[in-house]
Write a protein that holds these residues in place. Structure first.
Motif, PDB file in Angstrom:
ATOM      1  N   SER A 271       1.014  -1.301  -0.103  1.00 35.71           N
ATOM      2  CA  SER A 271      -0.111  -0.106   0.007  1.00 35.71           C
ATOM      3  C   SER A 271       0.796   1.203  -0.039  1.00 35.71           C
ATOM      4  O   SER A 271       0.305   2.414  -0.241  1.00 35.71           O
TER       5      SER A 271
ATOM      6  N   SER B 167      -5.705  -2.571  -8.405  1.00 37.33           N
ATOM      7  CA  SER B 167      -4.445  -2.044  -7.967  1.00 37.33           C
ATOM      8  C   SER B 167      -3.324  -3.262  -8.623  1.00 37.33           C
ATOM      9  O   SER B 167      -3.626  -4.422  -8.440  1.00 37.33           O
TER      10      SER B 167
ATOM     11  N   TYR C 152      -0.542  -4.292  -7.859  1.00 37.30           N
ATOM     12  CA  TYR C 152       0.050  -5.367  -6.853  1.00 37.30           C
ATOM     13  C   TYR C 152      -1.026  -6.185  -6.655  1.00 37.30           C
ATOM     14  O   TYR C 152      -0.820  -7.125  -5.670  1.00 37.30           O
ATOM     15  N   ARG C 153      -2.239  -6.109  -6.921  1.00 40.81           N
ATOM     16  CA  ARG C 153      -3.357  -7.190  -6.528  1.00 40.81           C
ATOM     17  C   ARG C 153      -3.706  -8.050  -7.917  1.00 40.81           C
ATOM     18  O   ARG C 153      -4.868  -8.598  -7.980  1.00 40.81           O
TER      19      ARG C 153
ATOM     20  N   SER D 299       3.045 -10.039  -9.002  1.00 46.96           N
ATOM     21  CA  SER D 299       2.111  -9.104  -9.635  1.00 46.96           C
ATOM     22  C   SER D 299       3.186  -7.742  -9.636  1.00 46.96           C
ATOM     23  O   SER D 299       4.069  -7.612  -8.880  1.00 46.96           O
TER      24      SER D 299
END
Length: 331
Positions: free
Chosen positions: A162, A200, A202-203, A212
């Motif tokens: 995050s 996102s 990274y997801r 990712s």
């Protein structure tokens, strides 16, 4: 290690595209944090603040100039060239991957980057650019971009997804197996911004690789400074899926729909940020197929006229079905 000058109360960053015959005059300013030259005709310079980027421009080839607070100091630390005003840090690293491969090169580059930034007085990464050759060569998990993502994550070590910086990953088209990375870090942390129209990065699900991508969609600057919103590479992706395959003009429209959503999300935290791109915006437009460059140039002329300074570059996109990608700054 960096030797920090006396600091000023808040960070300042101005980004502009400047026409010049060489970077020498531009580098003479004591507030110049970085100068970027693009393409085969870009000159060479040993100044640590100068980076020659092997992406060929379409049309005019101005230099990209970053100005911060004076005085700026600069130097080299192993493979890393750096400059700083005490509030902001520009850094660049190039790693030859011709023998070790892209995954190992990315891991080495990011391990050095992270170590250097953490040892500095400007430990907060805001923005990273990654340029690597043949970015979509290979199939499945053997694709070079997917291997790069694995190496990048290993080099970064433990990180809070995050709090990732904004970023771009673009393909060089020069057949040189050298990974080139440059970045902007700060004394104080910025605020990552995500796009409500997109998952996102990274997801992303497993179908996009073993690891990712590790970046935020944009980065608001540290509080109190005079800096633009830092825009990650943005393309025709909704959710996590590419849109309008084979339809260049539709991809352009979808990309700007994503920017509209991203600006709206950023303005929830920074209401003074302009709602639309304008004179305070600088865009770098990456176009996969050389023949599409004039088409994209014309579409942008029709959309913006001369209101938004921009630079068009021939570069491969990290998904084969995407024809173009845009990043930049906005303020």
């Amino acid at each position: 290690m960096t030797s920090m000058p006396a600091t000023t109360p808040h960070a300042r960053l101005d980004v502009d595209y400047v026409a010049a015959d060489s970077p020498a005059a531009l580098l003479a300013g004591d507030d110049v944090l970085a100068v970027l030259g693009f393409g085969n005709d870009a000159p060479y310079s040993d100044d640590p603040r100068y980076l020659r980027i092997p992406l060929q421009p379409h049309g005019a080839a101005p230099f990209e100039v970053w100005r911060a607070n004076a005085p700026v100091t600069c130097g080299r630390d192993g493979d890393i060239a750096w400059s700083t005003d005490g509030q902001l840090l520009f850094g660049a690293i190039e790693i030859d991957e011709s023998v070790i491969g892209i995954e190992a090169a990315a891991e080495i580059a990011y391990a050095q980057l992270i170590d250097f930034v953490r040892r500095s007085d400007t430990p907060q990464l805001l923005r990273i650019w990654n340029y690597l050759d043949a970015i979509t060569l290979g199939d499945g998990d053997a694709e070079r971009y997917r291997q790069f993502c694995v190496g990048r994550a290993r080099g970064m070590g433990d990180f809070d997804a995050s709090r990732l910086p904004a970023a771009t990953a673009i393909g060089r088209c020069d057949d040189e197996r050298t990974i080139q990375i440059y970045w902007l870090a700060a004394r104080e942390a910025g605020t990552p911004v995500e796009n409500p129209r997109q998952v996102s990065a990274y997801r992303y699900p497993r179908e996009y690789g073993r690891q990712s991508p590790s970046f935020a969609r944009a980065m608001l600057p540290p509080p109190g400074g005079t800096m633009p919103l830092l825009l990650s590479g943005t393309a025709s992706v909704v959710g996590h899926a590419s849109q309008h395959v084979g339809e260049l003009l539709a991809q352009i429209e979808e990309t700007f729909a994503n920017f509209d959503a991203l600006l709206s999300a950023a303005r929830l935290r920074a209401p003074s940020l302009p709602a639309q791109f304008g004179s305070g915006t600088r865009l770098k437009v990456y176009v996969r197929d050389r023949a599409d460059l004039p088409v994209v140039a014309q579409a942008l002329d029709q959309r913006f006229g001369d209101r938004v300074p921009r630079l068009l570059l021939h570069a491969a996109i990290c998904r084969r079905e995407l024809s173009m990608e845009i990043d930049g700054v906005h303020g």
